[in-house]
Structure formats: C-alpha cells, structure tokens
Design a protein around this motif. Structure first.
Motif, PDB file in Angstrom:
ATOM      1  N   ARG A   1     -10.292   0.367   0.000  1.00 16.46           N
ATOM      2  CA  ARG A   1      -9.563   1.658  -0.349  1.00 16.46           C
ATOM      3  C   ARG A   1     -10.087   2.663   0.788  1.00 16.46           C
TER       4      ARG A   1
ATOM      5  N   LEU B   1      -4.856  11.709  -8.716  1.00 15.91           N
ATOM      6  CA  LEU B   1      -4.899  10.636  -7.524  1.00 15.91           C
ATOM      7  C   LEU B   1      -6.216  10.118  -7.336  1.00 15.91           C
TER       8      LEU B   1
ATOM      9  N   THR C   1      -4.478  12.767   1.111  1.00 10.65           N
ATOM     10  CA  THR C   1      -3.355  14.020   0.897  1.00 10.65           C
ATOM     11  C   THR C   1      -4.082  15.437   1.473  1.00 10.65           C
TER      12      THR C   1
ATOM     13  N   LYS D   1       0.696   4.198  -2.999  1.00 11.35           N
ATOM     14  CA  LYS D   1       0.388   5.669  -2.592  1.00 11.35           C
ATOM     15  C   LYS D   1       1.696   6.630  -2.763  1.00 11.35           C
TER      16      LYS D   1
ATOM     17  N   SER E   1      -1.481   7.039 -12.213  1.00  7.20           N
ATOM     18  CA  SER E   1      -1.681   8.633 -11.925  1.00  7.20           C
ATOM     19  C   SER E   1      -0.820   9.359 -12.755  1.00  7.20           C
TER      20      SER E   1
ATOM     21  N   GLN F   1       5.184  12.608   1.624  1.00  7.78           N
ATOM     22  CA  GLN F   1       4.089  13.837   1.364  1.00  7.78           C
ATOM     23  C   GLN F   1       4.734  14.987   1.820  1.00  7.78           C
TER      24      GLN F   1
ATOM     25  N   TRP G   1       0.926  -1.033   0.012  1.00  3.08           N
ATOM     26  CA  TRP G   1      -0.026   0.125   0.215  1.00  3.08           C
ATOM     27  C   TRP G   1       0.806   1.226   0.019  1.00  3.08           C
TER      28      TRP G   1
ATOM     29  N   LEU H   1       4.772   7.049   4.180  1.00  2.00           N
ATOM     30  CA  LEU H   1       4.100   7.799   3.355  1.00  2.00           C
ATOM     31  C   LEU H   1       3.893   9.299   3.853  1.00  2.00           C
TER      32      LEU H   1
ATOM     33  N   GLU I   1       1.845   7.324  -6.384  1.00  2.00           N
ATOM     34  CA  GLU I   1       0.759   8.225  -6.927  1.00  2.00           C
ATOM     35  C   GLU I   1       1.208   9.683  -6.638  1.00  2.00           C
ATOM     36  N   VAL I   2       1.767   9.945  -5.293  1.00  2.00           N
ATOM     37  CA  VAL I   2       2.061  11.288  -5.062  1.00  2.00           C
ATOM     38  C   VAL I   2       3.640  11.634  -5.353  1.00  2.00           C
TER      39      VAL I   2
ATOM     40  N   THR J   1      -6.380   8.625  -1.999  1.00  2.00           N
ATOM     41  CA  THR J   1      -5.111   9.154  -1.754  1.00  2.00           C
ATOM     42  C   THR J   1      -5.461  10.584  -2.182  1.00  2.00           C
TER      43      THR J   1
END
Lengths: 235, 235
Positions: free
Chosen positions: B89, B217, B225, A96, A134, A228, A92, A224, A99-100, B221
């Motif tokens: 999710r 995203l 975020t 994530k 993404s 971020q 996971w 994560l 994605e970011v 997510t």
C-alpha cells in the motif's frame, strides 16, 4: 462500526439475512452474537442500524431498528477505462476510485488493448469492500467490458471528456474544462493509447479532448486522477 | 524514448556511464547498441540527449549530445506519512505520488503505527521507476522513517497541514485551506490514526487540521489525495 452489504433488503420484512460472505465474516471472523449491533447498507443510499437476530455461518439473520438514507451526490462521475494488462493495476484503480467517490465504472477493450478478458465478479468484490471500508452507502455501477464502439453507445447526457494528448494542439486540463455539478463521463485509454479512429469516434460523439496534468500517467493513474479532479471541483 | 537515471553526471567528462541496473536494462533487455540514442536524467532537473558509446552489461558508456534543464515547480509538496502495515500500500502511494508530482516524501512511525521497519532502498527503486515512467527529470527526496517527534523537527517554512477528523469541530477541506504556490507539508497518520499527543504536538508546531473529503480514506489513499489536491490548486 461493522458495516455489511446486502443489496436485497426486503421492505416490511421483520427479519433479513446477510449474504453468505458477510454471514461467515460476522459469525466466524468477528464472532458476533445475537443482540450485537451491526450496520447494513443496501448500496443504494440506505444504511440500516440493525441487530444480529440469529447467527448462522451461511445465512445470519438480523433485524432492522432504524434506517438512515443518504441522497445521491449533486454530480456524478463515470469513468470508462480500458483494463490494464496487469490486473492488479485496474483493481487498485477500482478500490481507490470507490474510496474517493465514483458513480459508475465502465470497462472497454480498445484496438490497442493488450488485455481482452475481464472478470467482473472480482472487481465487484473489490468495489463492495472499498465501499464498506470508506463507510459509504452507494455501490457504484460496474459495467462489463465491451468493445469501445459498443461502450460509446451507452453514454447518456452530460459533460464528455476523453483523456488524450493531441500532438497538434495545446492541451487543456480537465480541471479547467469541467464545470460544477455535472454528469461527467471520462474516457481513459489502454497502455497503447486510443487508436486514431477511436478518438475520431469520440469527437463525433461530442467528447472534448483534455489532459490530466503535465506528466505522462499510467492508465490506472490517469483514471484515478480524472476521478479526483471531478471530486475536487465539486467540493 | 528510453529514459535512464544517473544521479552522478560528471561535468566536463566526455564519456559517462549508466548505473549497473540501467546498463543491464539497456544492453540485455532493450538490446541497445553503440550509436543508439538514449535520454538520461540526473533526477535534479536535467535531461541529457545522449548516445550509447560502448555497451557493457555492468557499465554501459554513453556520450552526452545536449542537455535540457527543467526548473523546479513554483510550489513544493512534502507528504509525511506513516508506513502502512501492508507494504504494497505504501509502495503504491510512492509510485502514484511520483507520477502525479511530489517533491519530498518523509516516513514516520507514530504511536499507533503497526509497522516499525521500513527499508528505503526498495522505495527508492519504485520512485526512480515512476519518475522514468512518467518522463520526469526530478527525483523526489525520500526520508528514512523516524519517530513522529523527530520528523516534526525537520519541517521547514511553509503551509502546514495535518489530515485528521476532529470530533468536536466542523472539518475544513485541504482544498479550501491551502493557497497557490506554497511550500506544503501534509501529515498523514497510520491506520490507527494519530495519538492525541501527536495531534497536540502538531498544533503547537503550527499545523492546521484539515480533511480530505467526505469519505473515510485509507492511509495511502489519504496521502495520495493530499498530493493530488495540492497539484490541482496549482494547475
């Protein structure tokens, strides 16, 4: 937009081929036909506008019409993390983080790690899928899990942080310590935390101790959150 | 530290009881005995230092020795999100948002929502577990899923944002729009995004359109975020 991944685009070649996984996905799942438009990324910053040339369940051919190249970001994030006991959690995190936005993920086994095996192949598939999802064109570098000390030797120049709550000092948040446009490396320990000797090794190697907020975070949440924070200070 | 949750601490009562779930956990899993120290939170900011008084698999008794009260944060985050098609999710979002800090999560069904049912009971269990795991003493408020328009009517004063990428305007990041110490509300759409009429309704209700970064995203997510951004600007 249908985004595919082919790391081996051959320069100057008129006809290129999708991977086996992507060929099946294009032909069987999406039922694409010759002439249909697709987008292919090489994971190195290039996105190719292309069309299906010949459908094949294993080796679907396409032809490139145009290329759009993205430059790497003016900062880079590398998270070095101990795989969690429960694999879902680290998978996971990979999904994530990709994605970011992340440049590199390195796995290590610490003295307190419960998990001692990690198959990178599955992690790579998750990273590729998250990159496509993404709509990005850089695939982060993934490093196989090695013991903590070996991993430390692979750290290059940059801003070095280790997430840890020292019992004797007031915590400093990563957001206050990291400065813009850096090459960041953050170490995140296993569920059982870093061993004292590991923290000493990191300090000797120039890592600064930081926290990631007021709450106690799980390994994957900490990893994560670090990612971020570093993205935010560069926005 | 063994942290338990009992929302109904009875003032002035010498002996209190753990919930059925926590009683089983304390007595069967942790094998705690009379005299063992535990910590109990009521989810409203109080943490009680207590000792087990009498073990019982269904109604374990404890006695409070001291109370430590935490004040609410000087800002509050409310995320209103459409449940994802895949329940994992959205459950994952709840776990992580509670870990990093959130005051309220409201679910809504949008016009483009694929999922039309959400059982709050399971979500509540995940939130309680994440609160304990991260050693917090506030349990976020969770609101049952209602249609988008109804949910909008429940929004109070504060800084209002809707995460959306408008095709005709340059995007403004939430991190640039939100100001410190606010009462924030952020709307996050379903996988199929908001319907145009929903965006219009939100604009009329004073919501500002924001983005959450350069990448596309997933729903969960984006929701996490937004929560992370608002925590960071208040650190």
């Amino acid at each position: 937009m249908h985004l595919f991944y082919q790391s081996e685009i051959i320069a100057g070649e008129a006809t290129q081929h999708l991977t086996e996984d992507d060929s099946r996905h294009a032909v069987k799942t999406l039922r694409l036909r010759a002439g249909d438009a697709i987008t292919v990324t090489d994971g190195h910053g290039n996105q190719y506008a292309a069309v299906i040339h010949e459908t094949d369940l294993r080796r679907c051919a396409f032809r490139i019409k145009a290329v759009h190249t993205t430059l790497p970001r003016p900062f880079s994030i590398r998270i070095c993390v101990a795989p969690t006991k429960n694999l879902d959690r680290i998978e996971w995190f990979v999904e994530k983080a990709v994605e970011v936005g992340i440049e590199r993920i390195s796995f290590f086994f610490g003295q307190h790690s419960e998990r001692r095996v990690l198959k990178l192949e599955r992690i790579e598939k998750i990273a590729i899928s998250a990159m496509k999802q993404s709509l990005q064109s850089f695939l982060p570098k993934l490093d196989d899990a090695v013991p903590f000390g070996e991993m430390l030797k692979t750290i290059g120049d940059g801003q070095r942080f280790i997430a840890h709550l020292p019992p004797d000092r007031p915590p400093v948040n990563l957001a206050k310590r990291a400065t813009e446009a850096g090459q960041y490396v953050v170490l995140i320990g296993p569920e059982g935390d870093f061993a004292d000797t590991e923290i000493q090794q990191a300090l000797v190697a120039g890592f600064q101790v930081v926290t990631l907020g007021p709450n106690r975070l799980r390994t994957e949440t900490a990893a994560l959150t670090a990612c971020q924070v570093l993205n935010f200070i560069n926005q």
